[in-house]
Design an enzyme around this catalytic site. Structure first.
Site, PDB file in Angstrom:
ATOM      1  N   LYS A  31       0.851  -1.189   0.000  1.00 26.97           N
ATOM      2  CA  LYS A  31       0.000   0.000   0.000  1.00 26.97           C
ATOM      3  C   LYS A  31       0.886   1.239   0.000  1.00 26.97           C
ATOM      4  CE  LYS A  31       0.778   1.348   4.483  1.00 26.97           C
ATOM      5  NZ  LYS A  31       1.501   2.602   4.854  1.00 26.97           N
ATOM      6  N   ASP A  47      -2.382  -0.822  10.690  1.00 26.27           N
ATOM      7  CA  ASP A  47      -2.901  -0.774   9.324  1.00 26.27           C
ATOM      8  C   ASP A  47      -3.284  -2.146   8.777  1.00 26.27           C
ATOM      9  OD1 ASP A  47      -0.331  -1.707   9.165  1.00 26.27           O
ATOM     10  OD2 ASP A  47       0.354  -0.301   7.639  1.00 26.27           O
TER      11      ASP A  47
END
Length: 272
Positions: free
Chosen positions: A8, A137
């Site tokens: 990401k 995350d």
């Protein structure tokens, strides 16, 4: 069975408040990137050894394998479900200590694969909840769709965002940035404009609006990282920034940049 965790990037990252528990509240937009690790899980007989045996290939991984998020993900579900012993093979391709979420992705995708492989019946919401204790995350990687995140990164709001019309370049120098060190130098503050609003504007407007607060503390300590960002702009990037707490940087180009590796010979580079 096999699964491929993705990386990401953070489109904007603003540290907005320090919490009583020692963590920080943030605002960011997570965006999935098609650089992948690979995880293979095989059931095995109970032979008296550890119930989760991890083999690692690809990029070298420091630290105790028993503390790897892949193993922790297995043991977390094993506390709730009757899981058989397994062999897990993890092949690392996502750059580490890069701010690209490679370890978090591995943990979350392990939850996903175990859920599918052993038909645990966990919902998306249950998988996200199980991912949060693994890392701030990790929950994002359960769906791995563009999302605006609040809290420590676990409060997710899906957003309709696509960068498919742009060429995405990644440059990761051989510099390790300590996340703890990066947070220690941050002075929390709210941005002039929330990143969720900025990413809905044309990419051409992002340069003066979309910020990563970590750059203020990381670039003075590691000038080479800041120099990469400036070079990406020199090469024609529409927008460039550090991802997470670094040290990877990404850039969006209208056209595919040529010979990126020649400009950053000592770095990991990718053009997607």
């Amino acid at each position: 069975m096999r699964i491929q965790p993705c990386a990401k990037i953070n489109l904007g990252l603003n540290i907005v408040a320090r919490r009583a528990d020692g963590y920080h509240n943030l605002e960011t937009v997570f965006y999935p990137v098609p650089i992948h690790d690979e995880i293979t899980i095989e059931e095995r007989p109970d032979d008296g050894r550890s119930r989760c045996l991890l083999t690692m290939n690809g990029n070298p991984i420091d630290g105790d394998p028993e503390k790897n998020l892949v193993v922790r993900a297995y043991h977390q579900l094993a506390q709730r479900y009757s899981l058989p012993p397994v062999n897990i093979t993890l092949t690392k391709n996502i750059p580490m200590q890069a701010g690209m979420g490679g370890g978090s992705a591995d943990g979350a995708f392990t939850l996903r694969l175990l859920n599918e492989m052993f038909q645990l019946g966990m919902t998306t919401e249950e998988l996200e909840a199980a991912a949060v204790p693994l890392g701030a995350d990790c929950a994002f990687f359960i769906q791995a769709q563009p999302a605006y995140a609040e809290g420590i990164g676990e409060i997710l709001h899906p957003i309709d965002l696509s960068l498919e019309n742009y060429s995405l370049a990644i440059v990761k120098p051989p510099i390790a940035v300590s996340t703890r060190e990066a947070f220690a130098l941050i002075s929390p503050k709210r941005p002039v404009q929330c990143c969720r609003e900025v990413v809905m504007l044309p990419v051409e407007t992002w340069r003066d609006r979309l910020t990563n607060d970590f750059e203020e503390s990381i670039f003075p300590q590691y000038p080479a990282i800041g120099a990469i960002k400036e070079k990406l702009y020199d090469l024609g990037a529409i927008y460039a920034a550090m991802s997470g707490s670094g040290s990877a940087l990404f850039a969006l180009f209208a056209n595919k940049p040529e010979s990126l590796q020649t400009y950053f010979p000592d770095c990991f580079t990718a053009v997607l």
